[in-house]
Design a protein around this motif. Structure first.
Motif, PDB file in Angstrom:
ATOM      1  N   THR A  15       0.829  -1.206   0.000  1.00 52.11           N
ATOM      2  CA  THR A  15       0.000   0.000   0.000  1.00 52.11           C
ATOM      3  C   THR A  15       0.862   1.253   0.000  1.00 52.11           C
ATOM      4  OG1 THR A  15      -1.743  -1.181   1.211  1.00 52.11           O
ATOM      5  CG2 THR A  15      -1.837   1.221   1.204  1.00 52.11           C
ATOM      6  N   ARG A  16       1.910   1.255   0.806  1.00 54.24           N
ATOM      7  CA  ARG A  16       2.812   2.406   0.831  1.00 54.24           C
ATOM      8  C   ARG A  16       3.476   2.595  -0.528  1.00 54.24           C
ATOM      9  NH1 ARG A  16       5.859   1.188   6.618  1.00 54.24           N
ATOM     10  NH2 ARG A  16       4.183   1.976   7.978  1.00 54.24           N
ATOM     11  N   ALA A  17       3.916   1.507  -1.121  1.00 54.27           N
ATOM     12  CA  ALA A  17       4.544   1.599  -2.440  1.00 54.27           C
ATOM     13  C   ALA A  17       3.552   2.105  -3.480  1.00 54.27           C
ATOM     14  CB  ALA A  17       5.092   0.231  -2.850  1.00 54.27           C
ATOM     15  N   LEU A  18       2.314   1.648  -3.401  1.00 50.78           N
ATOM     16  CA  LEU A  18       1.277   2.076  -4.334  1.00 50.78           C
ATOM     17  C   LEU A  18       1.037   3.580  -4.229  1.00 50.78           C
ATOM     18  CD1 LEU A  18      -1.051   1.345  -6.323  1.00 50.78           C
ATOM     19  CD2 LEU A  18      -2.502   1.035  -4.316  1.00 50.78           C
ATOM     20  N   CYS A  19       0.893   4.081  -3.002  1.00 49.97           N
ATOM     21  CA  CYS A  19       0.661   5.518  -2.800  1.00 49.97           C
ATOM     22  C   CYS A  19       1.858   6.337  -3.277  1.00 49.97           C
ATOM     23  CB  CYS A  19       0.378   5.799  -1.328  1.00 49.97           C
ATOM     24  SG  CYS A  19      -1.184   5.101  -0.730  1.00 49.97           S
ATOM     25  N   PHE A  20       3.068   5.852  -3.008  1.00 46.26           N
ATOM     26  CA  PHE A  20       4.271   6.568  -3.444  1.00 46.26           C
ATOM     27  C   PHE A  20       4.318   6.661  -4.970  1.00 46.26           C
ATOM     28  CE2 PHE A  20       8.628   6.285  -5.053  1.00 46.26           C
ATOM     29  CZ  PHE A  20       9.172   7.448  -4.521  1.00 46.26           C
ATOM     30  N   PHE A  68       4.148  10.005  -7.137  1.00 41.53           N
ATOM     31  CA  PHE A  68       5.350  10.288  -7.926  1.00 41.53           C
ATOM     32  C   PHE A  68       5.004  10.537  -9.390  1.00 41.53           C
ATOM     33  CE2 PHE A  68       8.745   8.715 -10.719  1.00 41.53           C
ATOM     34  CZ  PHE A  68       9.789   9.544 -10.324  1.00 41.53           C
ATOM     35  N   VAL A  69       4.192   9.656  -9.989  1.00 43.12           N
ATOM     36  CA  VAL A  69       3.873   9.838 -11.408  1.00 43.12           C
ATOM     37  C   VAL A  69       2.977  11.059 -11.607  1.00 43.12           C
ATOM     38  CG1 VAL A  69       4.195   7.415 -12.017  1.00 43.12           C
ATOM     39  CG2 VAL A  69       1.942   8.188 -11.260  1.00 43.12           C
ATOM     40  N   SER A  70       2.171  11.407 -10.619  1.00 45.48           N
ATOM     41  CA  SER A  70       1.349  12.621 -10.713  1.00 45.48           C
ATOM     42  C   SER A  70       2.235  13.857 -10.743  1.00 45.48           C
ATOM     43  CB  SER A  70       0.362  12.692  -9.542  1.00 45.48           C
ATOM     44  OG  SER A  70      -0.515  11.583  -9.532  1.00 45.48           O
ATOM     45  N   ILE A  71       3.229  13.901  -9.849  1.00 42.34           N
ATOM     46  CA  ILE A  71       4.151  15.037  -9.818  1.00 42.34           C
ATOM     47  C   ILE A  71       4.961  15.099 -11.111  1.00 42.34           C
ATOM     48  CG2 ILE A  71       6.184  15.990  -8.659  1.00 42.34           C
ATOM     49  CD1 ILE A  71       5.086  14.838  -6.042  1.00 42.34           C
ATOM     50  N   ALA A  72       5.418  13.954 -11.583  1.00 47.97           N
ATOM     51  CA  ALA A  72       6.188  13.917 -12.833  1.00 47.97           C
ATOM     52  C   ALA A  72       5.360  14.434 -13.997  1.00 47.97           C
ATOM     53  CB  ALA A  72       6.666  12.495 -13.106  1.00 47.97           C
ATOM     54  N   CYS A  73       4.090  14.053 -14.049  1.00 50.26           N
ATOM     55  CA  CYS A  73       3.209  14.509 -15.116  1.00 50.26           C
ATOM     56  C   CYS A  73       3.025  16.020 -15.058  1.00 50.26           C
ATOM     57  CB  CYS A  73       1.861  13.801 -15.004  1.00 50.26           C
ATOM     58  SG  CYS A  73       0.693  14.204 -16.318  1.00 50.26           S
ATOM     59  N   PHE A 120      -1.105  -1.110 -11.789  1.00 49.06           N
ATOM     60  CA  PHE A 120      -0.209  -0.502 -10.814  1.00 49.06           C
ATOM     61  C   PHE A 120       0.539  -1.548 -10.003  1.00 49.06           C
ATOM     62  CE2 PHE A 120      -2.035   3.379 -12.052  1.00 49.06           C
ATOM     63  CZ  PHE A 120      -1.309   4.413 -11.500  1.00 49.06           C
ATOM     64  N   VAL A 121       0.005  -2.770  -9.958  1.00 50.97           N
ATOM     65  CA  VAL A 121       0.707  -3.821  -9.230  1.00 50.97           C
ATOM     66  C   VAL A 121       2.048  -4.115  -9.881  1.00 50.97           C
ATOM     67  CG1 VAL A 121      -0.372  -5.709 -10.525  1.00 50.97           C
ATOM     68  CG2 VAL A 121       0.433  -6.114  -8.203  1.00 50.97           C
ATOM     69  N   LEU A 122       2.156  -3.903 -11.201  1.00 48.75           N
ATOM     70  CA  LEU A 122       3.438  -4.111 -11.872  1.00 48.75           C
ATOM     71  C   LEU A 122       4.440  -3.030 -11.485  1.00 48.75           C
ATOM     72  CD1 LEU A 122       2.276  -5.210 -15.450  1.00 48.75           C
ATOM     73  CD2 LEU A 122       2.950  -6.638 -13.512  1.00 48.75           C
ATOM     74  N   LEU A 142       9.137  -1.478  -7.797  1.00 47.10           N
ATOM     75  CA  LEU A 142       9.639  -0.712  -6.660  1.00 47.10           C
ATOM     76  C   LEU A 142       9.993  -1.600  -5.476  1.00 47.10           C
ATOM     77  CD1 LEU A 142      10.168   2.171  -5.600  1.00 47.10           C
ATOM     78  CD2 LEU A 142       7.839   2.166  -4.696  1.00 47.10           C
ATOM     79  N   VAL A 143       9.146  -2.581  -5.175  1.00 47.93           N
ATOM     80  CA  VAL A 143       9.330  -3.396  -3.975  1.00 47.93           C
ATOM     81  C   VAL A 143      10.270  -4.570  -4.221  1.00 47.93           C
ATOM     82  CG1 VAL A 143       8.149  -4.842  -2.267  1.00 47.93           C
ATOM     83  CG2 VAL A 143       7.087  -2.713  -3.056  1.00 47.93           C
TER      84      VAL A 143
END
Length: 479
Positions: free
Chosen positions: A177-182, A186-191, A248-250, A255-256
């Motif tokens: 869950t933490r990785a998913l939120c990160f 992250f991709v929102s900020i990058a966009c 997003f699981v991929l 990441l994990v």
């Protein structure tokens, strides 16, 4: 019901806190409308806090029945809370219109009853984008952790260790869950950074980044992405819409666990090959029939194809006037959707893969009646219960679709509006086809009944249909 409302009250507190952000933006802009969000935040916070205090009791064991109820209650109450600032503002918004706008945002549909967006207060535009962004992360979370457990429409094929409800899996669930939120942040900020670097204003970049990654499609301009007139921005949007449409699981696996499995995933490859083929076909059609330069035709085709198939709903042009062939392509693409575990709506690619595998097996058995040919999804064998779930989902989808068309037709809508309005709501795409609700129009001309009906259909489609329909059966409420 009490435990579900208790948990939903915590979500109400979160939404109340997010209302303070557009209130602060109004204060910075010197607008008196800051009080709309301040009053909304205060009211929602007080009622939600009262719910947390008064409804608290020992939580029941997590069962599929409780999961169905909890999911529906959270989304329905969130849609009501999200509509409050629309109702209290000076916008010409009816009760049904406010619910429609909020449901469209949280379900990342992107249909709207608002016009003259270019002259609207920035706080309202920001609130719409924030609701879509929150809805995007919400559907990814329940798609990854809850739907496989509830065995919705074949989603159990994606059940992973993170879907295990045992105590042993809790640390894994928390880390994922933490990785998913990160990743989502992250991709929102990058966009947003890419949009700003390509010429968008900072405010436009932030709002469009939130509605791109969530594949929601709300824009700050009536012309959507046609406002920017920059092919670089269109291609950037294509890239990030595809990012939001992949599982997003991929990303979590990368990441994990350091496993780069995106391009080897069968569902992802089918999705990418499909949109590439359709883009090239449509680009050639535009080049030959509308005398558009091939490079520009590829840009326009890629943007609008990806926008529709990922159920984002942006538009760079009124593709409804591209001709009957293009009209037919976009009608079909509206059904498909992106990959499982993404922010997209639609039927989803993996269900089509399973159905086509079943069709292939049926043809083989016509020739070789005794052949043993198991259904496969990539390197995994599809169990019978997964196949049954997919077939039941298709049946439920088209039954709801048919009844929705009839209901909209009885309400007085023309056939194209009823046909594509029901479709775009159920698949969470956004714009329909035709003059009324097409890419250049909106849903403002629809009556209250139609707006309430489409709001319900949007939530129904977002929650994979069966999650909500099960609540209307006697067996669900039987002790």
């Amino acid at each position: 019901m009490r435990p579900a409302l208790y948990i939903a009250s915590f979500f109400g507190i979160v939404l109340a806190g997010t209302m303070l952000i557009p209130a602060l933006l109004d204060l910075a802009d010197g607008n008196d409308t800051w009080s709309v969000f301040a009053v909304s935040a205060a009211g929602v916070f007080c009622i939600s806090t009262l719910g947390v205090i008064s409804l608290r009791e020992p939580m029941p064991a997590f069962t599929p029945r409780f999961g169905f109820l909890l999911t529906s209650v959270i989304w329905l109450t969130s849609c009501i809370i999200g509509a409050i600032p629309f109702w209290l503002s000076d916008l010409p918004m009816t009760i049904g219109g406010g619910i429609f706008e909020s449901a469209s945002a949280l379900t990342t549909t992107g249909a709207t009853v608002l016009s003259e967006l270019d002259a609207m207060e920035r706080s309202i535009l920001l609130w719409r984008s924030m609701l879509q962004w929150l809805g995007g992360i919400g559907i990814v979370a329940i798609g990854l952790f809850l739907f496989p457990f509830l065995r919705i429409g074949g989603m159990q094929v994606f059940r992973t260790e993170s879907s295990d409800r045992s105590d042993k899996a809790l640390p894994r669930l928390v880390s994922v869950t933490r990785a998913l939120c990160f990743i989502y942040v992250f991709v929102s900020i990058a966009c947003a950074i890419v949009y700003a670097a390509l010429g968008m204003s900072v405010f436009d970049a932030i709002c469009h980044a939130m509605t791109t990654i969530s594949t929601g499609g709300f824009s700050n301009h009536d012309r959507s992405f046609g406002f920017f007139q920059d092919s670089r921005i269109l291609w950037a949007a294509v890239f990030f819409m595809i990012v939001g449409a992949l599982p997003f699981v991929l990303y979590v696996e990368i990441l994990v666990r350091g496993r780069f499995n995106i391009l080897t995933d069968w569902q992802v490859r089918t999705f990418l090959i499909g949109i590439t083929a359709v883009t090239l076909i449509l680009a050639l059609w535009l080049d030959q029939t509308r005398n558009i330069d091939l490079a520009d035709a590829i840009t326009q085709a890629a943007f609008n194809v990806v926008s529709i198939v990922t159920t984002t709903g942006y538009a760079s042009d009124d593709y409804a006037v591209w001709g009957p062939f293009a009209f037919g392509i976009f009608y079909i693409l509206t059904f498909i959707g992106g990959c499982s575990g993404s922010t997209t709506g639609g039927i989803k690619v993996y269900r089509f893969i399973i159905v086509f595998q079943a069709l292939r097996r049926a043809f083989t058995r016509l020739v070789y009646p005794h052949a043993m040919q198991p259904l496969r999804f990539g390197d995994r064998v599809i169990e019978q219960d997964v196949y049954d779930s997919v077939i039941i989902y298709f049946i439920a989808f088209f039954l709801v679709y048919g009844f929705s068309i009839l209901a909209l037709s009885l309400a007085g809508q023309d056939f194209i509006t009823a046909l594509t309005g029901a479709q775009t709501a159920l698949t969470n795409v956004g714009p329909g086809l035709g003059e009324t609700i097409g890419p250049s129009g909106n849903f403002a001309s629809l009556g209250e009944f139609e707006l309430w009906l489409l709001s319900f259909i949007m939530v129904l489609g977002r929650l994979e249909i069966m999650t909500v329909l099960i609540l209307f059966t006697p067996v669900f409420w039987r002790d």
